[in-house]
Design an enzyme around this catalytic site. Structure first.
Site, PDB file in Angstrom:
ATOM      1  N   GLY A  40      -5.365  -6.197  -9.166  1.00  0.00           N
ATOM      2  CA  GLY A  40      -5.827  -5.261  -8.148  1.00  0.00           C
ATOM      3  C   GLY A  40      -7.198  -5.625  -7.623  1.00  0.00           C
TER       4      GLY A  40
ATOM      5  N   LEU B 203      -5.443   7.108   0.864  1.00  0.00           N
ATOM      6  CA  LEU B 203      -4.103   6.719   1.338  1.00  0.00           C
ATOM      7  C   LEU B 203      -3.962   6.746   2.861  1.00  0.00           C
ATOM      8  CD1 LEU B 203      -1.788   8.597  -1.256  1.00  0.00           C
ATOM      9  CD2 LEU B 203      -2.839   6.333  -1.480  1.00  0.00           C
TER      10      LEU B 203
ATOM     11  N   ILE C 103     -10.266   5.984  -0.963  1.00  0.00           N
ATOM     12  CA  ILE C 103      -9.722   5.531   0.313  1.00  0.00           C
ATOM     13  C   ILE C 103      -8.897   6.652   0.946  1.00  0.00           C
ATOM     14  CG2 ILE C 103      -8.349   3.721   1.446  1.00  0.00           C
ATOM     15  CD1 ILE C 103     -10.836   2.614   0.018  1.00  0.00           C
TER      16      ILE C 103
ATOM     17  N   LYS D  55       0.860  -1.178   0.000  1.00  0.00           N
ATOM     18  CA  LYS D  55       0.000   0.000   0.000  1.00  0.00           C
ATOM     19  C   LYS D  55       0.905   1.239   0.000  1.00  0.00           C
ATOM     20  CE  LYS D  55      -0.508  -0.216   5.015  1.00  0.00           C
ATOM     21  NZ  LYS D  55      -1.357  -0.141   6.179  1.00  0.00           N
TER      22      LYS D  55
ATOM     23  N   CYS E 149      -1.729  11.795  -6.816  1.00  0.00           N
ATOM     24  CA  CYS E 149      -2.096  12.399  -5.536  1.00  0.00           C
ATOM     25  C   CYS E 149      -1.873  13.898  -5.643  1.00  0.00           C
ATOM     26  CB  CYS E 149      -1.270  11.776  -4.409  1.00  0.00           C
ATOM     27  SG  CYS E 149       0.481  11.681  -4.766  1.00  0.00           S
TER      28      CYS E 149
ATOM     29  N   ASN F  11     -13.456   3.802  -5.658  1.00  0.00           N
ATOM     30  CA  ASN F  11     -12.941   3.934  -4.301  1.00  0.00           C
ATOM     31  C   ASN F  11     -12.381   5.327  -4.086  1.00  0.00           C
ATOM     32  OD1 ASN F  11      -9.789   4.035  -3.945  1.00  0.00           O
ATOM     33  ND2 ASN F  11     -10.154   2.729  -5.728  1.00  0.00           N
TER      34      ASN F  11
END
Lengths: 271, 299
Positions: free
Chosen positions: B260, B68, B66, B40, B125, B64
């Site tokens: 994945g 990070l 999530i 991850k 990101c 998704n």
């Protein structure tokens, strides 16, 4: 944890919109504890796309062996997966993996109240049987649903000697209104130190239950539901806000891995 | 097989963010059989992650958001890395920064540890110095993050590209020029899921990344475009559910494939794909899987 292609032993209509599906899964049935769950999926089926988490409703023997070999799931037909499950016939196989998550804690419990909302009743038959086997003689079930037809399986709890208190939103059976209202009212005569409360149902109901238990100083464990992708702690999708130990902030825990059973006092309730 | 400077025992890898530290799958998968596990994504500081709901289902896919979540690099090194290393296969560590310099710092910290096979740079990101645009969105930010990491590590360095850019070949070329040894193509697609009755987005963070078989043909084209133009070592990632999917990606130019979302539908899928792959190659009389790579006949 084990993954297997489990044979469906039966899949029967149990009450309006409610089915019980029984799967041959000795690897899971021999290990599972009340409150734990399995992930379930029809192999090679992509509609719905994701597997679903189901709590274990009951375990039973199958064939001649005198040990649990079958797991039972209670489901209500509400969405794509349950509409698919409804069509599954005995002899078909489903992909199932588990047992997953943390179970209800049952050690040291003398008296217990199970508080269920709707299909939140699912894990409580297995829990009630386990508590009984451990010698818990005073067991109450407070069970709320929208109408009488959805108060499923009351008879089985009564057979176990559980004192059953039904509630319905339409007043068709028992208390008219929410189960948590009824629980709060009846509790006045019941509350004692060694009384353990277990809750399972919609989030707002559990939030109310947690508030009642907190005000009465009762310990309460709740089983939470969340959308999951993997069920094993890898996708991090089923986040639940949990209070930090200092109670000043919060962090996220995973319903699949850190739950689904949580101490209600730790949860950061949103309603 | 060779993936740039990295030697793999087979082309079946598990993708970042879908396989934890590997330990989540230890009851289901003989982890040592996998080609590699990508961790991850590790960040410099601890992160809570995004508010729930973090998942939404769609047809043949999953959204998704999530965010990070993770303990930060110190705790990753202390707690997660030993687990990842104990899997018995190659450990690739995924890193993401909020500023260009953080990619360098993370690469430096990771490279100081033993038993890491490669670094994968997650550039999908937000760049807090770039107005919140993603590093993956433009050539300067993407190559800047890559160069920062490259300066601080001698490990094989792979950059995971976003699929939603105007010209993926341009971005790919720029990160290769900045020192990447290879590419992962691609991340999930920015997407939205809506509950129209509630007039609400289904994700707590409003938008998320779409993955799963729904995106496979789109990512397949991206791998083909980049492989043709750059000849770089490529790990493909996008909706791989079967051994046939792996072979499709290899024919268009990928050397390895990252499984994945499929891991969520079946925790044993990676090993099943590996077994099926071996059976298919035997059936087709293909002795060397490398002979498949980049063999698309365009005429």
């Amino acid at each position: 944890m084990s993954q297997l292609l489990a044979e469906v032993l039966s899949n029967n209509l149990f009450a309006e919109d409610h089915f019980r599906i029984r799967l041959l899964a000795p690897e899971i049935a021999g290990k599972v504890l009340p409150g734990q769950f399995v992930m379930l999926r029809k192999p090679d089926e992509f509609e719905p796309f994701l597997p679903r988490a189901y709590s274990i409703h009951n375990i039973s023997n199958s064939g001649s062996k005198n040990e649990p070999a079958a797991i039972e799931i209670l489901y209500k037909v509400v969405g794509r997966m349950t509409r698919l499950l409804e069509t599954i016939k005995p002899g078909q196989r489903l992909s199932v993996w588990g047992p997953l998550g943390h179970a209800f804690t049952t050690g040291g419990v003398k008296k217990a109240a199970l508080v269920a909302g709707g299909i939140g009743i699912a894990p409580f038959l297995f829990l009630a049987k386990t508590l009984r086997r451990q010698g818990v003689d005073t067991l109450y079930l407070f069970f709320g649903a929208c109408a009488k037809e959805h108060l499923v399986g009351l008879g089985e709890f009564e057979e176990l000697g559980v004192e059953v208190h039904p509630a319905t939103e339409d007043g068709s059976c028992g208390h008219k209104g929410f189960v948590t209202e009824m629980f709060g009212q009846k509790l006045t005569g019941l509350a004692e130190k060694e009384f353990r409360v277990y809750g399972c149902g919609p989030h707002p109901m559990l939030a109310r239950l947690a508030a009642i238990c907190k005000s009465r100083g009762l310990s309460c464990e709740v089983s939470l539901e969340a959308m999951m992708a993997c069920g094993i702690g890898a996708c991090q999708g089923c986040a639940q806000a949990v209070l930090d130990e200092s109670n000043t902030g919060f962090h996220y825990e995973l319903v699949c891995k850190d739950g689904p059973v949580f101490d209600a006092a730790r949860i950061k309730w949103t309603s | 097989m060779s993936l740039g400077p990295l030697q793999l025992k087979n082309p079946v890898l598990c993708a970042s963010g879908t396989f934890g530290t590997g330990q989540e799958y230890i009851d289901y998968v003989n982890l040592s059989r996998l080609g590699a596990i990508v961790s991850k994504t590790v960040t410099l500081e601890p992160r809570l992650g995004n508010p729930p709901p973090r998942l939404a289902e769609s047809s043949f896919g999953l959204l998704n958001s999530i965010g990070l979540p993770g303990p930060g690099v110190d705790a990753f090194i202390a707690e997660d890395l030993p687990l990842l290393r104990s899997c018995g296969t190659l450990a690739i560590v995924s890193i993401a920064g909020q500023k260009t310099t953080e990619f360098g710092e993370l690469a430096r910290r990771i490279s100081a540890e033993e038993g890491i096979a490669a670094v994968e740079v997650n550039i999908s990101c937000p760049n807090i110095e770039g107005g919140g645009c993603f590093f993956s969105d433009d050539v300067d930010a993407a190559s800047g993050a890559t160069r920062a990491a490259r300066t601080h590590t001698a490990l094989p360095l792979f950059v995971k590209l976003s699929p939603l850019v105007t010209d993926i070949v341009e971005i790919a070329t720029s990160v290769l020029d900045a020192g990447a040894d290879g590419l992962t193509i691609a991340n999930s697609f920015p997407a939205l899921s809506v509950d129209w009755q509630g007039r609400k987005p289904r994700l707590g963070n409003i938008t998320g990344g779409l993955s799963g078989p729904a995106i496979k043909p789109i990512t397949l084209r991206l791998v083909w475009l980049v492989a043709e133009k750059t000849r770089a070592p490529i790990m493909a990632s996008g909706g791989i559910m079967t051994a046939d999917d792996v072979l499709e990606y290899m024919v268009v130019g990928a050397t390895a494939c990252q499984i994945g979302t499929a891991n969520f539908l079946d925790p044993q899928v990676s090993i099943k794909i590996l077994q099926d792959l071996q059976n298919i190659l035997a059936r087709e009389g293909i002795d060397d899987i490398n002979s498949i790579i980049g063999t698309l006949k365009e005429k």
